[in-house]
Design a protein around this motif. Structure first.
Motif, PDB file in Angstrom:
ATOM      1  N   UNK A 261       0.831  -1.209   0.000  1.00  0.00           N
ATOM      2  CA  UNK A 261       0.000   0.000   0.000  1.00  0.00           C
ATOM      3  C   UNK A 261       0.864   1.257   0.000  1.00  0.00           C
ATOM      4  N   UNK A 262       1.973   1.199   0.751  1.00  0.00           N
ATOM      5  CA  UNK A 262       2.906   2.324   0.813  1.00  0.00           C
ATOM      6  C   UNK A 262       4.330   1.788   0.779  1.00  0.00           C
ATOM      7  N   UNK A 263       5.202   2.514   0.098  1.00  0.00           N
ATOM      8  CA  UNK A 263       6.632   2.216   0.137  1.00  0.00           C
ATOM      9  C   UNK A 263       7.388   3.522   0.334  1.00  0.00           C
ATOM     10  N   UNK A 264       8.153   3.581   1.407  1.00  0.00           N
ATOM     11  CA  UNK A 264       9.088   4.683   1.613  1.00  0.00           C
ATOM     12  C   UNK A 264      10.391   4.240   0.944  1.00  0.00           C
ATOM     13  N   UNK A 265      10.536   4.642  -0.306  1.00  0.00           N
ATOM     14  CA  UNK A 265      11.629   4.137  -1.128  1.00  0.00           C
ATOM     15  C   UNK A 265      12.977   4.605  -0.602  1.00  0.00           C
ATOM     16  N   UNK A 266      13.933   3.687  -0.576  1.00  0.00           N
ATOM     17  CA  UNK A 266      15.277   3.917  -0.062  1.00  0.00           C
ATOM     18  C   UNK A 266      15.253   4.412   1.383  1.00  0.00           C
ATOM     19  N   UNK A 267      14.151   4.112   2.093  1.00  0.00           N
ATOM     20  CA  UNK A 267      14.049   4.473   3.502  1.00  0.00           C
ATOM     21  C   UNK A 267      13.838   5.944   3.747  1.00  0.00           C
ATOM     22  N   UNK A 268      13.520   6.706   2.700  1.00  0.00           N
ATOM     23  CA  UNK A 268      13.443   8.161   2.822  1.00  0.00           C
ATOM     24  C   UNK A 268      12.140   8.599   3.483  1.00  0.00           C
ATOM     25  N   UNK A 269      12.239   9.563   4.387  1.00  0.00           N
ATOM     26  CA  UNK A 269      11.078  10.170   5.017  1.00  0.00           C
ATOM     27  C   UNK A 269      11.032  11.654   4.627  1.00  0.00           C
ATOM     28  N   UNK A 270       9.822  12.230   4.624  1.00  0.00           N
ATOM     29  CA  UNK A 270       9.696  13.653   4.345  1.00  0.00           C
ATOM     30  C   UNK A 270       8.890  13.958   3.109  1.00  0.00           C
ATOM     31  N   UNK A 271       8.747  12.984   2.222  1.00  0.00           N
ATOM     32  CA  UNK A 271       7.888  13.153   1.048  1.00  0.00           C
ATOM     33  C   UNK A 271       6.842  12.043   1.065  1.00  0.00           C
ATOM     34  N   UNK A 272       5.856  12.172   0.214  1.00  0.00           N
ATOM     35  CA  UNK A 272       4.800  11.169   0.169  1.00  0.00           C
ATOM     36  C   UNK A 272       5.360   9.813  -0.269  1.00  0.00           C
ATOM     37  N   UNK A 273       4.950   8.732   0.381  1.00  0.00           N
ATOM     38  CA  UNK A 273       5.423   7.412  -0.057  1.00  0.00           C
ATOM     39  C   UNK A 273       4.813   7.024  -1.394  1.00  0.00           C
ATOM     40  N   UNK A 274       5.493   6.131  -2.113  1.00  0.00           N
ATOM     41  CA  UNK A 274       4.904   5.526  -3.304  1.00  0.00           C
ATOM     42  C   UNK A 274       3.766   4.612  -2.877  1.00  0.00           C
ATOM     43  N   UNK A 275       2.766   4.452  -3.711  1.00  0.00           N
ATOM     44  CA  UNK A 275       1.586   3.662  -3.356  1.00  0.00           C
ATOM     45  C   UNK A 275       1.324   2.586  -4.418  1.00  0.00           C
ATOM     46  N   UNK A 276       0.741   1.488  -3.944  1.00  0.00           N
ATOM     47  CA  UNK A 276       0.332   0.382  -4.822  1.00  0.00           C
ATOM     48  C   UNK A 276       1.522  -0.162  -5.614  1.00  0.00           C
ATOM     49  N   UNK A 277       2.527  -0.605  -4.880  1.00  0.00           N
ATOM     50  CA  UNK A 277       3.801  -1.039  -5.454  1.00  0.00           C
ATOM     51  C   UNK A 277       3.894  -2.564  -5.381  1.00  0.00           C
ATOM     52  N   UNK A 278       4.292  -3.208  -6.477  1.00  0.00           N
ATOM     53  CA  UNK A 278       4.415  -4.665  -6.483  1.00  0.00           C
ATOM     54  C   UNK A 278       5.777  -5.145  -5.988  1.00  0.00           C
ATOM     55  N   UNK A 279       6.851  -4.475  -6.408  1.00  0.00           N
ATOM     56  CA  UNK A 279       8.221  -4.862  -6.086  1.00  0.00           C
ATOM     57  C   UNK A 279       9.019  -3.584  -5.906  1.00  0.00           C
ATOM     58  N   UNK A 280       9.869  -3.550  -4.883  1.00  0.00           N
ATOM     59  CA  UNK A 280      10.677  -2.348  -4.675  1.00  0.00           C
ATOM     60  C   UNK A 280      12.150  -2.713  -4.675  1.00  0.00           C
ATOM     61  N   UNK A 281      12.957  -1.874  -5.314  1.00  0.00           N
ATOM     62  CA  UNK A 281      14.387  -2.118  -5.433  1.00  0.00           C
ATOM     63  C   UNK A 281      15.109  -1.545  -4.219  1.00  0.00           C
ATOM     64  N   UNK A 282      16.010  -2.340  -3.651  1.00  0.00           N
ATOM     65  CA  UNK A 282      16.789  -1.906  -2.492  1.00  0.00           C
ATOM     66  C   UNK A 282      18.268  -2.161  -2.794  1.00  0.00           C
ATOM     67  N   UNK A 283      19.059  -1.105  -2.928  1.00  0.00           N
ATOM     68  CA  UNK A 283      20.470  -1.300  -3.270  1.00  0.00           C
ATOM     69  C   UNK A 283      21.266  -1.775  -2.067  1.00  0.00           C
TER      70      UNK A 283
END
Length: 342
Positions: A261-283
């Motif tokens: 439902x929500x992804x805080x991409x790259x662990x970032x806080x302060x902006x709106x999270x991405x929503x409705x995400x199937x797979x997220x890339x983590x370096x």
């Protein structure tokens, strides 16, 4: 994980309010950090003001289980891979104390990606066996951050399991969920092939060539399955704090049968999270926070969707969801006779 230390390693507990003079003024609060072993997460921070937080870890070198019948010498923070999960608040001043076990054969240190300062603390914490070091830092940026050892040869220290996560909560905290869990992916480079029994030494040549024999969650094959599986009930919300210790491979993190439902991409806080995400890339050296509601009971499989790593190298975990079926959301009509692997 492959090493048993304390099952939810709480190093220190609750806050104690008292006046304390410091170089920057007078503190209303000082507390010892509560840190926990994966997959457990410390409770959310409820205070509304910054504090002086004392955080302590110990580096060790010890043998443990990498897979059934496979032993490996892990280098660790607090005897576990990943190291403990730490939780602080933006604006806190953290006093970090590192001890290196007397039984260690190597110098160890820590680089916390949440730190603003030389080496993320690594320059201040090059710690000899039996030694102690410390430094102080202020949490300027909220988010979810990797920490890792940064002593030469840095790739070897990380490849042997020296990494973990620290969460710097925003001032207003995180929205409440029913369950929070801690999962870190890592790639391991053994002299023997995947599944080869007995003690397996580390292969720096395979590490240099990025030819991992094992890709696992929480330090060993099967650590997040069976007794270690994550738990929830249908209708509840789940938040996963997911890191990638590396040292080499990018994770394509996915939960089979769920949509984030929500992804805080790259662990970032302060902006709106991405929503409705199937797979997220983590370096490698990165993290992500994923949240979802579980609507239907069943076993949901956590994978690195670079799928050979899941099926053939160990990057699999389980979220067991109990509760009543919901035919409005999902209902088998006619099932096949073969198990598709899910």
């Amino acid at each position: 994980m492959g090493i048993r230390s304390k099952t939810a390693s709480v190093l220190a507990a609750a806050a104690m309010a008292f006046c304390l003079s410091s170089p920057s003024g007078v503190w209303a609060l000082e507390e010892k950090a509560v840190i926990t072993s994966a997959p457990n997460v410390p409770p959310p921070i409820t205070r509304t003001a910054p504090a002086r937080v004392v955080m302590e870890m110990e580096t060790t070198e010890q043998k443990g289980r990498l897979a059934d019948g496979v032993e490996y010498e892990f280098w660790t923070f607090n005897g576990t891979v990943p190291g403990p999960f730490a939780r602080v608040r933006v604006g806190d001043t953290v006093v970090f104390r590192l001890k290196n076990s007397e039984s260690s054969q190597n110098i160890h240190s820590i680089d916390l990606h949440a730190v603003t300062g030389p080496g993320g603390g690594a320059k201040a914490t090059q710690t000899i066996p039996g030694g102690h070091t410390a430094f102080e830092w202020k949490t300027l940026n909220p988010g979810l951050y990797i920490y890792h050892c940064a002593t030469s040869h840095i790739p070897t220290h990380i490849a042997n399991g020296m990494y973990g996560l620290i969460m710097v909560e925003p001032e207003k905290g995180m929205p409440r969920v029913d369950h929070e869990y801690y999962v870190v992916q890592g790639d391991f480079y053994t002299a023997g092939k995947f599944g080869e029994k007995g003690f397996q030494p580390y292969s720096v040549e395979k590490g240099r060539d990025e030819k991992a024999e094992y890709v696992v969650f929480n330090g060993s094959v099967g650590a997040v399955t069976g007794p270690g599986a994550l738990k929830a009930k249908a209708g509840e919300t789940v938040r996963l704090y997911v890191g990638n210790g590396g040292p080499n491979l990018v994770s394509a993190f996915h939960v089979i049968g769920e949509i984030f439902d929500k992804v805080y991409q790259e662990g970032a806080m302060g902006s709106e999270p991405a929503r409705n995400v199937q797979t997220t890339m983590i370096p490698p050296g990165g993290a992500a926070i994923v949240e979802f509601k579980v609507d239907v009971p069943g076993s949901y499989i956590l994978v690195d969707h670079s799928i050979f790593r899941a099926i053939d190298k160990g990057a699999v975990g389980i979220l067991d969801v109990a509760g009543k079926d919901s035919a409005q959301v999902f209902m088998p009509v006619k099932t096949g006779s073969e198990d598709g692997g899910h």
